[in-house]
Design an enzyme around this catalytic site. Structure first.
Site, short mmCIF file in Angstrom:
data_model
loop_
_atom_site.label_atom_id
_atom_site.label_comp_id
_atom_site.label_asym_id
_atom_site.label_seq_id
_atom_site.Cartn_x
_atom_site.Cartn_y
_atom_site.Cartn_z
N SER A 148 49.69 71.18 -60.31
CA SER A 148 48.72 70.85 -62.01
C SER A 148 49.07 69.80 -62.70
CB SER A 148 48.89 71.86 -62.86
OG SER A 148 48.00 72.36 -63.55
N ARG A 218 47.27 81.17 -74.36
CA ARG A 218 48.34 81.86 -73.48
C ARG A 218 47.45 82.76 -73.20
NH1 ARG A 218 51.06 79.42 -69.76
NH2 ARG A 218 53.07 80.44 -69.65
N ASP A 314 44.17 79.43 -55.78
CA ASP A 314 44.06 78.85 -56.65
C ASP A 314 41.98 78.68 -57.38
OD1 ASP A 314 43.83 77.21 -59.01
OD2 ASP A 314 45.40 75.55 -57.79
N HIS A 347 47.20 79.82 -58.94
CA HIS A 347 47.34 78.41 -59.60
C HIS A 347 49.01 78.17 -59.46
CE1 HIS A 347 47.35 74.64 -61.36
NE2 HIS A 347 47.79 74.95 -62.51
N ASP A 348 49.62 79.60 -59.87
CA ASP A 348 50.93 79.59 -60.40
C ASP A 348 51.84 79.20 -59.21
OD1 ASP A 348 51.31 79.30 -63.74
OD2 ASP A 348 52.08 81.52 -63.57
#
Lengths: 371, 199
Positions: A148, A218, A314, A347-348
């Site tokens: 990232s 968040r 992602d 994405h994580d």
């Protein structure tokens, strides 16, 4: 936040000219290390963290008491095998874990700098982190790696310092922040700035921080780190500790409760102003800008071997953006490997237990190190 | 070690730059790396195979020859290798053009559908032939465009592609193919290996 005085840091004495025009010097940059530097000093890997990460990539984070963010990838016997490699995990300027940032106390006013802190870029971060090589007297790193925003730092590092890393592993990232990326970051920033406690960034003075705004930022961001399929499989329409809908705005659904928890936990460990500054740095990231839109030129002088990794699910930094990096590297005949790892974790994925990713990375690093 | 790889390797000059298109698990790349040149790249469509290559430290990218050769500049490799995969492409013509654009030379190997065993199987059984080299049933074969050694000769001739060297492999025995023995080699060989270049 707990005591930051025990954190390892270097004081960068040399003046650093920032992209915004300001110059900083005598500033702290926090780091952590894992493993041992060998005698030849050829086993060092510099890893860069993502937006909300910090230098505590492995083991227990002494401040948050939680596992390091790269616990699956970094440690003894893992992909970044600390029995073999000396891993330096660098914090970023602008952060809130011991490095120079908006929560640094202004010696004159005895208050946090807040928005008096200069706007920084990925380029500035990397130029500051380069001082770690001098500190450890390392001539050439074996590798630079990160996911990232960490991947953006990898690309910037190799571009700025072409022959300082033998291997570069940019993961789940981009060479140029897209309109969608910027839009999502702006959503988070507006949420913080809409919190009455933000007070133009001077909240530090009243010990009342914009927690609600930061938590919403968040929550929104967290959704972008997951995939639709992953969310559906984990939460679906499951209800949170209740048998039926309550016809209210409580967290009826598990996903709501989960996001609220993510938001609440985040504000305990992260500074709202840092969130503004770091997301801004990401938005300003466009490695092609200095090179008339030609990404290849950013790597023109590099002999580094690249290993570019993306993940199928992602959508924040999709495979097409990793492919753009690969294409730019192939255009100049650079040595590049690339794989899109199959994963439903969004994405994580780069932070999680994704065996294909971790196994390939481990073997790649170990076989490349031998050569 | 496959004999085919050894033959391919012998066609390549030391320290040249080579791209293996459809490099599988990187067997040939590894052989070239150890024997010929450090300057190698691979392109492979299967994720699993790409992961295997990268695990060995080989610079391989995931991609499809029909779309992803485009990213390589003209003549950016001394050799582009296509080992036994030409028949699997939707558009072999386009792939050969791309190989010859990206590479100064190309090395193409083809499983020979003209081998007598295959001919006999079709003639006697009247069903699509299955062999050691071509073990797929007609409905599940990845091979869309089977050709013979002779077909490939004609293909090159029609397109002004120069064949520098053409070799026939039959049960690990290697021999040269020329215009005189073409029909015979087309009957007797498992594999054709061609070093080609644009005229």
């Amino acid at each position: 936040m707990n005591d930051l005085t025990e954190i390892k840091k270097i004081i960068v004495k040399k003046p650093l000219k920032l992209d915004c025009g300001k110059e900083i010097s005598n500033f702290p940059l926090a780091y952590e290390t894992y493993g041992k530097l060998n005698e030849n000093k050829d086993n060092a890997i510099l890893v860069f963290h993502a937006l909300t990460g910090d230098q505590f990539a492995s083991g227990i984070n002494p401040i948050t008491k939680k596992d390091g963010w790269w616990k699956y990838a970094l440690g003894p016997g893992k992909a970044f095998d600390t029995e073999k490699f000396f891993v330096i995990s660098a914090n970023v300027i602008g952060g809130c874990m011991g490095s120079y940032g908006p929560s640094t106390i202004n010696e004159i006013t005895s208050k946090p700098l807040g928005t008096d802190f200069p706007v920084i870029t990925i380029n500035d971060m990397v130029n500051a982190q380069y001082n770690l090589l001098d500190f450890f007297k390392i001539e050439t790193l074996f590798a630079v790696a990160g996911g990232s925003m960490g991947g953006m730092q990898v690309l910037q590092f190799v571009s700025n310092f072409p022959n300082k890393a033998k291997v570069a592993v940019p993961i789940a990232c981009t060479a140029s922040h897209s309109a969608q990326n910027i839009a999502l970051n702006e959503l988070g920033r507006q949420s913080i700035m809409a919190d009455i406690n933000w007070q133009n960034g001077s909240y530090g003075e009243r010990e009342k921080s914009p927690d609600k705004g930061l938590a919403v930022a968040r929550m929104a961001a967290h959704i972008t780190y997951l995939s639709k399929k992953g969310l559906q499989e984990k939460f679906g329409r499951k209800l949170q500790e209740r048998d039926d809908l309550k016809f209210s705005f409580d967290a009826d659904f598990q996903i709501e409760s989960y996001l609220r928890h993510q938001g609440a936990a985040f504000v305990d460990r992260f500074d709202a102003n840092s969130y503004l500054y770091i997301t801004r740095a990401m938005d300003y990231f466009d490695l092609t800008k200095k090179f008339d839109g030609n990404l290849s030129k950013a790597f023109a002088n590099s002999k580094t071997k690249f290993f570019v990794i993306s993940f199928t699910s992602d959508w924040l930094y999709p495979t097409s953006e990793s492919r753009d990096i690969v294409i730019a590297l192939n255009a100049i005949g650079a040595s590049v490997g690339f794989v899109e790892i199959k994963s439903d974790k969004g994405h994580d994925s780069f932070l999680l237990d994704v065996p294909d990713f971790l196994g390939t990375l481990k073997n790649y690093l170990s076989s490349t190190y031998k050569k | 070690m496959k004999k085919e790889f050894k033959v391919i390797s012998e066609l390549i000059e030391n320290k040249s730059k080579a791209l293996d298109v459809g490099c599988g698990d990187g067997e040939l790349l590894k052989y070239l790396l150890e024997n010929k040149t450090k300057d190698i790249r691979g392109l492979e469509i299967s994720k699993e195979s790409v992961q295997n290559c990268l695990s060995k430290g080989l610079p391989v990218i995931e991609g499809n020859a029909e779309n992803d050769l485009m990213q390589f500049p003209n003549k950016s490799f001394d050799y582009v290798i296509l080992s036994q995969t030409l028949q699997a492409f939707l558009n072999p013509d386009k792939v050969i053009k791309e190989l010859l654009r990206v590479g100064k030379k190309a090395i193409v190997t083809i499983p020979n559908f003209g081998h007598w065993k295959i001919r006999i199987k079709l003639l006697i059984n009247g069903t699509m032939p299955l062999t050691e080299n071509l073990p797929y049933e007609w409905h599940s074969t990845p091979n869309l465009h089977m050709c013979t050694i002779k077909d490939f000769f004609v293909f090159c001739e029609e397109r002004d592609i120069k064949i520098f060297k053409s070799l026939a492999l039959n049960q690990d025995k290697i021999s040269e193919i020329n215009n005189k023995n073409l029909n015979y080699k087309n009957l007797m060989s498992d594999l054709g290996i061609f070093l080609i270049e644009n005229k």
